[in-house]
Design a protein around this motif. Structure first.
Motif, PDB file in Angstrom:
ATOM      1  N   VAL A  70      50.602  42.103  38.248  1.00 52.16           N
ATOM      2  CA  VAL A  70      50.440  40.785  38.078  1.00 52.16           C
ATOM      3  C   VAL A  70      49.222  40.018  38.867  1.00 52.16           C
ATOM      4  N   TRP A  71      49.031  40.312  39.821  1.00 58.10           N
ATOM      5  CA  TRP A  71      47.639  39.888  40.854  1.00 58.10           C
ATOM      6  C   TRP A  71      46.547  40.352  40.032  1.00 58.10           C
ATOM      7  N   ILE A  72      46.311  41.454  39.751  1.00 62.71           N
ATOM      8  CA  ILE A  72      45.246  41.811  39.127  1.00 62.71           C
ATOM      9  C   ILE A  72      45.219  41.166  37.876  1.00 62.71           C
ATOM     10  N   VAL A  73      46.070  41.166  36.999  1.00 66.49           N
ATOM     11  CA  VAL A  73      45.971  40.197  35.618  1.00 66.49           C
ATOM     12  C   VAL A  73      45.338  38.802  36.021  1.00 66.49           C
ATOM     13  N   VAL A  74      46.184  38.151  37.066  1.00 69.66           N
ATOM     14  CA  VAL A  74      45.632  37.018  37.373  1.00 69.66           C
ATOM     15  C   VAL A  74      44.146  36.877  37.727  1.00 69.66           C
ATOM     16  N   SER A  75      43.713  37.600  38.494  1.00 70.47           N
ATOM     17  CA  SER A  75      42.424  37.553  39.271  1.00 70.47           C
ATOM     18  C   SER A  75      41.601  37.845  38.112  1.00 70.47           C
ATOM     19  N   MET A  76      41.853  38.659  36.993  1.00 68.69           N
ATOM     20  CA  MET A  76      40.774  39.044  36.004  1.00 68.69           C
ATOM     21  C   MET A  76      40.756  37.916  34.805  1.00 68.69           C
ATOM     22  N   VAL A  77      41.901  37.620  34.391  1.00 72.15           N
ATOM     23  CA  VAL A  77      42.087  36.661  33.240  1.00 72.15           C
ATOM     24  C   VAL A  77      41.627  35.097  33.384  1.00 72.15           C
ATOM     25  N   VAL A  78      42.425  34.804  34.498  1.00 76.07           N
ATOM     26  CA  VAL A  78      42.232  33.403  34.756  1.00 76.07           C
ATOM     27  C   VAL A  78      40.899  33.025  35.522  1.00 76.07           C
ATOM     28  N   ASN A  79      40.159  31.967  35.052  1.00 77.61           N
ATOM     29  CA  ASN A  79      38.815  31.536  35.570  1.00 77.61           C
ATOM     30  C   ASN A  79      38.907  31.564  37.159  1.00 77.61           C
ATOM     31  N   PHE A  80      38.115  32.050  37.967  1.00 82.61           N
ATOM     32  CA  PHE A  80      38.166  32.017  39.387  1.00 82.61           C
ATOM     33  C   PHE A  80      39.531  32.341  39.670  1.00 82.61           C
ATOM     34  N   GLY A  81      40.412  33.290  39.097  1.00 84.92           N
ATOM     35  CA  GLY A  81      41.605  33.687  39.649  1.00 84.92           C
ATOM     36  C   GLY A  81      41.739  34.522  40.952  1.00 84.92           C
ATOM     37  N   TRP A  82      40.434  34.945  41.250  1.00 87.09           N
ATOM     38  CA  TRP A  82      40.352  35.638  42.456  1.00 87.09           C
ATOM     39  C   TRP A  82      40.457  34.390  43.730  1.00 87.09           C
ATOM     40  N   VAL A  83      40.234  33.307  43.408  1.00 88.26           N
ATOM     41  CA  VAL A  83      40.523  32.453  44.499  1.00 88.26           C
ATOM     42  C   VAL A  83      41.863  31.953  44.763  1.00 88.26           C
ATOM     43  N   ILE A  84      42.797  32.129  43.413  1.00 91.09           N
ATOM     44  CA  ILE A  84      44.052  32.000  43.557  1.00 91.09           C
ATOM     45  C   ILE A  84      44.562  33.090  44.218  1.00 91.09           C
ATOM     46  N   TYR A  85      44.184  34.298  44.207  1.00 96.10           N
ATOM     47  CA  TYR A  85      44.856  35.430  44.818  1.00 96.10           C
ATOM     48  C   TYR A  85      44.488  35.447  46.333  1.00 96.10           C
ATOM     49  N   LEU A  86      43.289  34.946  46.583  1.00 95.92           N
ATOM     50  CA  LEU A  86      42.894  34.950  48.180  1.00 95.92           C
ATOM     51  C   LEU A  86      43.311  33.916  48.919  1.00 95.92           C
ATOM     52  N   ILE A  87      43.912  32.713  48.007  1.00 95.43           N
ATOM     53  CA  ILE A  87      44.667  31.837  48.722  1.00 95.43           C
ATOM     54  C   ILE A  87      46.047  31.907  48.921  1.00 95.43           C
ATOM     55  N   PHE A  88      46.794  32.306  47.565  1.00 94.60           N
ATOM     56  CA  PHE A  88      48.174  32.476  47.680  1.00 94.60           C
ATOM     57  C   PHE A  88      48.683  33.866  47.651  1.00 94.60           C
ATOM     58  N   GLY A  89      47.827  34.867  47.221  1.00 97.17           N
ATOM     59  CA  GLY A  89      48.311  36.160  46.851  1.00 97.17           C
ATOM     60  C   GLY A  89      48.624  37.134  48.030  1.00 97.17           C
ATOM     61  N   LYS A  90      47.686  37.139  49.108  1.00 95.52           N
ATOM     62  CA  LYS A  90      47.911  37.948  50.129  1.00 95.52           C
ATOM     63  C   LYS A  90      49.030  37.738  51.102  1.00 95.52           C
ATOM     64  N   ASP A  91      49.718  38.642  51.246  1.00 89.09           N
ATOM     65  CA  ASP A  91      51.083  38.353  51.885  1.00 89.09           C
ATOM     66  C   ASP A  91      50.824  38.273  53.418  1.00 89.09           C
ATOM     67  N   GLU A  92      49.857  38.805  54.040  1.00 90.83           N
ATOM     68  CA  GLU A  92      50.001  39.106  55.437  1.00 90.83           C
ATOM     69  C   GLU A  92      48.394  38.447  55.884  1.00 90.83           C
ATOM     70  N   TRP A  93      47.942  37.636  55.285  1.00 92.35           N
ATOM     71  CA  TRP A  93      46.435  37.164  55.669  1.00 92.35           C
ATOM     72  C   TRP A  93      46.429  36.699  57.145  1.00 92.35           C
ATOM     73  N   TRP A  94      47.521  35.954  57.445  1.00 90.78           N
ATOM     74  CA  TRP A  94      47.712  35.381  58.880  1.00 90.78           C
ATOM     75  C   TRP A  94      47.705  36.461  59.955  1.00 90.78           C
ATOM     76  N   MET A  95      48.112  37.696  59.706  1.00 88.33           N
ATOM     77  CA  MET A  95      48.360  38.993  60.658  1.00 88.33           C
ATOM     78  C   MET A  95      47.052  39.539  60.914  1.00 88.33           C
ATOM     79  N   GLN A  96      45.624  39.275  60.051  1.00 89.27           N
ATOM     80  CA  GLN A  96      44.625  40.127  60.208  1.00 89.27           C
ATOM     81  C   GLN A  96      43.847  39.381  61.374  1.00 89.27           C
TER      82      GLN A  96
END
Length: 72
Positions: A46-72
């Motif tokens: 689903v996240w691959i489809v969102v990032s490829m189909v939606v204009n600038f969907g990669w921004v949506i993934y980087l903001i909302f899709g990563k589940d552990e971004w605060w741990m890095q």
């Protein structure tokens, strides 16, 4: 002919935006496909489809899709 001239004038502005978008789409797909990557909802397809189909969907993934971004 006038439309072609307008396009040629805008081309130096469009090319960098397209290249940046392409770079981040590739980066996000590689990031999603990492074996240890956890994504919200647990469905990487689903996240691959969102990032490829939606204009600038990669921004949506980087903001909302990563589940552990605060741990890095």
């Amino acid at each position: 002919m006038e439309n072609f001239t307008i396009l040629m004038d805008l081309l130096p502005l469009i090319i960098p935006v397209v290249l940046i978008d392409l770079f981040f789409k590739i980066y996000v797909i590689i990031d999603i496909l990492k074996e240890d990557r956890m994504v919200k909802g647990g469905n990487k397809i689903v996240w691959i489809v969102v990032s490829m189909v939606v204009n600038f969907g990669w921004v949506i993934y980087l903001i909302f899709g990563k589940d552990e971004w605060w741990m890095q």
